[in-house]
Every structure is written in structure tokens, then in C-alpha cells.
Design a protein around this motif. Structure first.
Motif: not given
Ligand SMILES: C[S@@+](CC[C@H](N)C(=O)[O-])C[C@H]1O[C@@H](n2cnc3c(N)ncnc32)[C@H](O)[C@@H]1O
Length: 693
Positions: A45, A48, A51, A59-60, A63-64, A67, A80
Motif C-alpha cells: 500500500q 502504491c 507510485y 505501477s500504482a 500494487d492496488a 493487494c 487505492l
């Protein structure tokens, strides 16, 4: 507590506080490499966030999504994801994340606030889309000839020759006397007013006899003859004017006469010349499109009480007879279809859309084995439909060999991964979509933004390619000629294919996949997916597609049958929840002429057409002859501003239906009397507006 590489974690936190997001993300990445414990989610997080702040949204988002994949109930992942997508202006996708979050925590204040913000963002973005006027349908509609129009025009010329209307009219040329000619023409006009049509003809003929050299006179004479209803003579007169002397008016008049004589392709040719001489000649453009829709759609209508006309809204369906609510207006079959991605797990025939659901898809296998009565009922009443696979891949299922073979010949052979090594990429993204969809969100980030399957686009191209190569083979050519390509594209010219922005920038991955898929086909075939081609087909697939399902699926037959047999009362109680049916998106040529209104007077239902799933269009209100038929493209329960915004974004027009004109921003409050409508009855709230429908 087992910690994820604590040093890197604190380095990351330190950099984060100093807003050095690049270094922070790097430290978090290193921390994650140790991948040891419960803190992984927290680090993901945080990375994220980094990013996101650094503007690296893909990229963010990754990551979200990680998760969410690790913990589907992780509400922060959805917040996110929604925030990132909103920033990327992928509003519909952002909404999907937030909605999924609300399913987990309906009162989540952050999500509710973000959703409100999202609505404002959506509306703001629509207001800033540059040219926010509805595009002119006339300007956007093609006047290009159809394939084989040249042959049709030759046939029409034969008819005209048989009618002797291409010859100089048989008149006796008198001494040249322009004044006398003018007088005769004036008298002809008077006769027309008086309704003495015979006399009009006599006067007109006398007029031209006295001034055969004046092409203006021939044109005026032809116009009077047209008004008097003598079309053949009018055509003969207008034909006297040599092409080089024909102005916009002459070409338009010729077009009108030919259209009324039932000579459509030549009429289009004349209107095209009129428009060439005056690009702003809206009348000729409108007449052109009306001739075109008549010749293209009349053969499709059969005995249905409707007709297609061209109006300011483009092609439009008009009722020819009265219909009461609930009565059917017409039915339609798709020219191309594909199963929507969110229902891919439900078995259905990929060619005709018949549902192939079996009892084991509905009942738990344990129950089917142990409940003797259920077993018996299923054996008696559940219609088991065949499930046949493509010979070469396990992607496509069919209800019969006929469907399998037709599908192969019509499109599948071009995209089956046994024949096309690039199609795997498309299948893969489709599979990824179903994973994301199973998490409750209709997201396909960075690749696809519509809920309809890109397979529909692939099927359009594949069917064009198959048809062109069939035509080439039949004519003994090694490759399709240009005319054969055009002929194979022709069925899709019935569907509007324009939008207000280019999709190739929004879904570049999909653009590339389609380019690769259709570039190097077997037998030296190749179909170039240019930006224009991609955008056109994208809008074609999204603006015209109608979702539909098998109206008589096996589950329905089963339940109807057991209801009739009291013995199975208990089994009926096991069938309370209706299963999700396989949904298809299809392009239906007649149905696609239905325009939108937020007070729609018809509804589109699933229906069997010639034994296959299709659509049935039924009246919702009293319909009189001449009434335009309106469907609805969106959820009309939405308030006005949202409705209009969605319509503009998805269908490129600002709705100007009675509701949009007079309803307040709040769907339940009337702008005229300020009265609030009853719950669930959005509009109209007052008699004044009821009368405006
Ligand atoms: C499925 S097509 C309907 C038939 C279309 N008029 C045609 O010429 O093919 C959808 C498109 O029709 C146009 N359209 C439909 N309803 C409209 C409306 N109420 N106002 C303006 N344009 C509309 C928009 O261009 C929309 O993208």
C-alpha cells in the motif's frame, strides 16, 4: 513480529516523509523482496502511494490489484484502485472498484466521499471535452457507393432506357421566343396552383418549344412536371441539360425524380453530384441518406409495421401501424455476436447463443447424487443440449455440428489459436478479465474500458476476412480483390461507426493485439488494423451492440415443467434462485436503428427468432403510425446530469429528449411545478410534462 526487511522499510518511510517518492518506492521494493510476513500488505500500500504520488499510475494500480488479489476483502486496495483510475480518467473503472469496496463496507465514508467526487469529476470532464456538441449525423454519414453499385446502376440505366426517358423529348422546336416561353411557364405555374395538371404539361412543353437553348427553362419545366406528378417526362427534361451545365439544383431535382421513380442507386449518384457542388446542401444530403436507408433496410423489414428513415438523429425507426403496450413491433437476429466476458464461464453456443447449461452447473453435485427425487426430475425435465467443441481448440463450444462448422467457416478459423498464434494474447486478456470480474469489478485496467467483449470486434474482422477469402476462392483469385474486400465489409456499413475520441491511445494494448492478430494470416492474407479502422470498429461494437440471452434456457424449461407436476413441489423450492445466464453482445441491423430517449416508448427483450436467440422489440406505450420508436441506452433511473454525461461519453450525443429538456437535475423533481415524483416514479411529476411526451 516477523518484519519485512525492517531497514528498508524504515528507509522507505523516511524517504516517504520527505516526499522523495522515487527513493521510498525503491526501498519498499527491496523490503518486499524479503517477502516474509504480515507487513507485505502495508508495504504494498505504501509503495502504491509512492507510485501514485510520482505519477506512475500503472505501477500504482498493479500494487492496488496485488493487494486485492492477496485479500479480496482488503478495502484499502479498492480505495487505492478507484483513486488511481479516477486520476487516469478511467471513471467507469474507478466506479467499479469503489462499488466493490462498498459491497464489503457499505458505509465506508472514504469511498462514499470519493464516489461523490468521482461524479463531479465525470461531469467536469464531459464539460471539458472540447467540442461538446452532438456530432452532425449528416456530416458523419458516408456517401460512398456500395460495392456492386456500379452493376446496379447499369441495370437501372437499362430500365430508364426501356422507359425511353434518356432520349430527347419529342417536341417540335418552334422559332426562338424566350418571352413567349416565359409566359407559357408562368401559365403552367398558375395551372399547377389550380390543380389542372394536364394543362401544366401542355404549357410546359410549349414553353420549351420556344426556347430550347435555355437550360434554366428546361430545369424550371422539369420542376413543374415533377410537381405535377409526371415523373418520367420530368426526368426526360432534366436529362436534356448536359452534365457540364448542371448546377446543384439540377442534380438535386434529378435525384428527387429518380428516387420517386424507384431508381435509387442512380438517384444517389445525382444527389452525390449535387452535394459535390454545394457541400452545405443539407437537403440533398438528407435526401441521399433517405434513398439509401430505403434501399438497404426495406428488404430487412419484411412484414414488420416499421420503416427506417433518416432524420436529424441519423437512421431512425418509425412505426407504420398503431401498437398498444405489450404488442410486438419487430424481431431481429444478430449479424455478429460474441459472449460477453463477464459471463464466459456459463456454457453457451458460441455461434447461435443458445444456453447449454446443465443440471450440474446449477445444483451442487452432492445434491444431484443424493437427492433421488431431484435426480429423477432432472432426468425427466432438464433438456440436455449437446456441447460440441471446436475441432482444434477448447475455447469454443457449440450446440451442434452445424453451428461448429458455420462458425469455423464464418470467422473462427481466422482466430482459432490453432491457426493464429497471435490470438492467444486476446484470449489471455479475456481470461484476465474474467478473473477481475469475478472479484466483482468490471475492470480491465489499461486494456479495455467497455463492458462488451473485444471478441465482438475480433469477430467482425474475422468474418470480413473469411467472407473476402471465400469470394476470392469462388472467383479463382489467389487473394481477394478490392471489390471483394468491400463486399465483405458491406454488412457492417449499416452500423454507425464514429465517436468523439480515439480509443487507440486509451487501450493501446488492445490495438496492438488486434493489429498482430490480423496482420499475418495464413494463405498470405492480411488485414491492416489502422487507427481509423480500430476506432471505427470500436465505436461500432460499443454504440450498436445489444446484450441478449437465450430466452428459453434449459433451467427455465425445467422449472416450467416441474411446476406443472405437483409431485415435484419440493424440487421447485430448490430452484428459487435464478441462475445467471450466458449473455451475448450482438449487432442487430434493424434494432441498431433505434435511437435513445430517456422516456423510451419501446423495450428490447430476449426472443427466439427463427429458432435462435435474438431480440424482440415491444411497445411500452401507445404508439401511433408515424411515431418514432425510442429505446433507452442507459439506466434511466439516473438523474439528468448523469444520464446526459453517460450518453455523451458512451454514445457521443447530448440527449435532448423531453425528460432531459424539462426535468430538473434531481430525477424526481419537476422543473415546471417543483412537485416531487412518487418513489420509483421518476418522471413525469406533473400533467404539463406528461402532455409533452
Ligand atoms: C445505435 S445507433 C442508433 C441509430 C443511429 N441514429 C444511426 O444512424 O445508425 C446510436 C447512435 O445514434 C445516435 N443517437 C441515438 N439517439 C440519439 C439521440 N437521442 N440524440 C442524438 N443522437 C442520437 C448517436 O450518434 C448514437 O451513437
Amino acid at each position: 513480529m516477523a518484519v519485512v526487511d525492517a531497514d528498508n522499510m524504515s528507509l522507505g518511510n523516511h524517504a516517504f516523509c520527505k516526499k522523495d517518492y522515487g527513493s521510498a518506492a525503491e526501498s519498499y521494493s527491496q523490503a518486499l523482496e524479503s517477502d516474509s510476513s504480515t507487513c507485505v500488505m502495508e508495504v504494498l500500500q505504501k509503495r502504491c502511494h509512492c507510485y501514485f504520488e510520482a505519477g506512475d499510475y500503472p505501477s500504482a494500480l498493479q500494487d492496488a490489484n496485488t493487494c486485492i488479489e492477496r485479500d479480496p476483502d482488503n478495502i484499502i486496495g479498492y480505495i487505492l484502485g478507484g483513486t488511481i483510475l479516477a486520476k487516469m480518467k478511467q471513471f467507469e473503472n474507478a466506479m467499479g472498484y469503489y462499488k466493490r469496496g462498498l459491497e464489503i463496507d457499505p458505509k465506508n465514508a472514504k469511498i462514499n466521499d470519493n464516489l461523490k467526487q468521482l461524479q463531479d469529476d465525470i461531469l467536469y470532464s464531459y464539460g471539458n471535452m472540447g467540442d461538446n456538441s452532438t456530432q452532425s449525423t449528416l456530416q458523419m454519414s458516408s456517401q460512398e457507393p456500395y460495392p456492386d453499385d456500379d452493376k446496379l446502376q447499369k441495370e437501372e440505366m437499362e430500365i430508364l432506357r426501356e422507359w425511353n426517358v434518356l432520349e430527347f423529348p419529342s417536341i417540335t422546336v418552334c422559332s426562338s421566343d424566350p418571352k413567349l416561353a416565359e409566359q407559357e411557364l408562368s401559365r403552367a405555374k398558375e395551372m399547377l396552383k389550380a390543380g389542372n395538371l394536364e394543362e401544366v404539361i401542355t404549357r410546359v412543353v410549349t414553353a420549351v418549344q420556344h426556347d430550347t437553348a435555355s437550360f434554366d427553362l428546361w430545369r424550371e419545366a422539369a420542376s413543374l412536371l415533377h410537381k405535377a406528378g409526371n415523373l418520367k417526362l420530368a426526368l426526360q427534361f432534366i436529362n436534356v441539360i448536359p452534365e457540364d451545365f448542371r448546377n446543384n439544383e439540377v442534380w438535386r431535382l434529378g435525384g428527387k425524380i429518380l428516387a420517386e421513380l424507384g431508381i435509387p442507386v442512380t438517384a444517389e449518384h445525382w444527389f452525390r453530384h449535387a452535394i459535390k457542388r454545394n457541400r452545405k446542401d443539407d437537403e440533398s444530403q438528407m435526401l441521399f441518406q433517405n434513398v439509401r436507408v430505403k434501399r438497404l433496410y426495406d428488404p430487412l423489414i419484411g412484414g414488420a409495421p416499421v420503416q427506417v428513415q433518416f432524420t436529424q438523429l441519423g437512421r431512425t425507426l418509425i412505426a407504420k401501424e398503431e401498437r398498444k403496450p405489450g404488442q410486438i413491433l419487430f424481431q431481429d437476429s444478430p449479424v455478429v455476436l460474441s459472449q460477453t466476458l463477464d459471463s464466459m464461464t456459463i456454457p453457451a453456443c458460441g455461434h447461435c447463443a443458445k444456453c447449454l447449461m446443465r443440471p450440474e452447473h446449477y445444483f451442487e453435485s452432492e445434491l444431484l447424487l443424493t437427492d433421488i427425487e431431484l435426480k429423477e426430475a432432472v432426468k425427466r425435465y432438464w433438456p440436455i443440449r449437446d456441447q460440441i467443441y471446436c475441432y482444434h481448440c477448447d475455447r469454443m463450444k457449440y450446440c451442434s455440428e452445424k453451428c461448429r462448422d458455420e462458425s469455423w467457416e464464418k470467422y473462427h478459423k481466422v482466430i482459432c489459436n490453432s491457426n493464429n498464434r497471435y490470438s492467444e494474447a486476446l484470449y489471455k486478456v479475456c481470461d484476465e478479465y474474467s478473473t477481475v470480474a469475478s472479484m466483482g469489478s468490471k475492470v480491465w485496467s489499461g486494456v479495455w474500458n467497455a463492458s462488451y467483449s473485444p471478441m465482438l470486434m475480433a469477430h467482425i474482422w474475422a468474418s470480413i476476412i473469411c467472407e473476402a477469402s471465400r469470394l476470392a476462392e469462388a472467383s479463382g483469385n489467389p487473394k481477394p480483390t478490392q471489390a471483394q474486400w468491400a463486399l465483405s465489409q458491406a454488412p457492417y456499413r449499416r452500423f454507425i461507426a464514429y465517436g468523439s475520441f480515439s480509443q487507440t491511445k486509451i487501450i493501446p494494448k488492445m490495438f496492438k493485439i488486434m493489429q498482430d492478430m490480423f496482420h499475418n494470416l495464413s494463405e498470405g492474407l492480411s488485414y491492416a488494423i489502422t487507427e481509423r479502422e480500430f476506432d471505427g470498429r470500436y465505436f461500432q461494437a460499443t454504440c450498436n451492440a445489444q446484450a441478449f440471452s437465450d430466452s428459453n434456457p434449459p433451467f427455465k424449461s425445467f422449472v416450467n415443467a416441474i411446476r406443472k407436476n405437483r409431485k415435484y413441489k419440493r424440487i421447485e423450492s430448490l430452484c428459487i434462485v435464478e441462475p445467471r445466464e450466458a449473455t451475448f453482445a450482438g449487432l442487430f441491423p434493424l434494432h441498431a436503428c433505434l435511437n435513445h430517449s430517456c422516456v423510451n416508448n419501446i423495450e428490447v427483450l430476449d426472443g427466439m427468432v427463427d429458432g435462435k436467440p435474438g431480440v424482440t422489440v415491444r411497445a411500452l406505450m401507445n404508439i401511433k403510425p408515424g411515431d418514432e420508436l425510442f429505446t433507452t441506452y442507459i439506466d434511466t433511473q439516473m438523474p439528468k446530469r448523469e444520464r446526459r454525461a453517460w450518453l455523451f461519453r458512451a454514445y457521443n450525443f447530448w440527449c435532448s429528449c423531453p425528460r432531459c429538456k424539462f426535468e430538473g437535475d434531481d430525477a424526481r423533481t419537476c422543473t415546471h411545478c417543483s412537485k416531487t415524483a412518487e418513489e420509483k416514479k421518476c418522471f413525469p411529476a406533473c400533467d404539463y410534462h406528461a402532455g409533452m411526451r
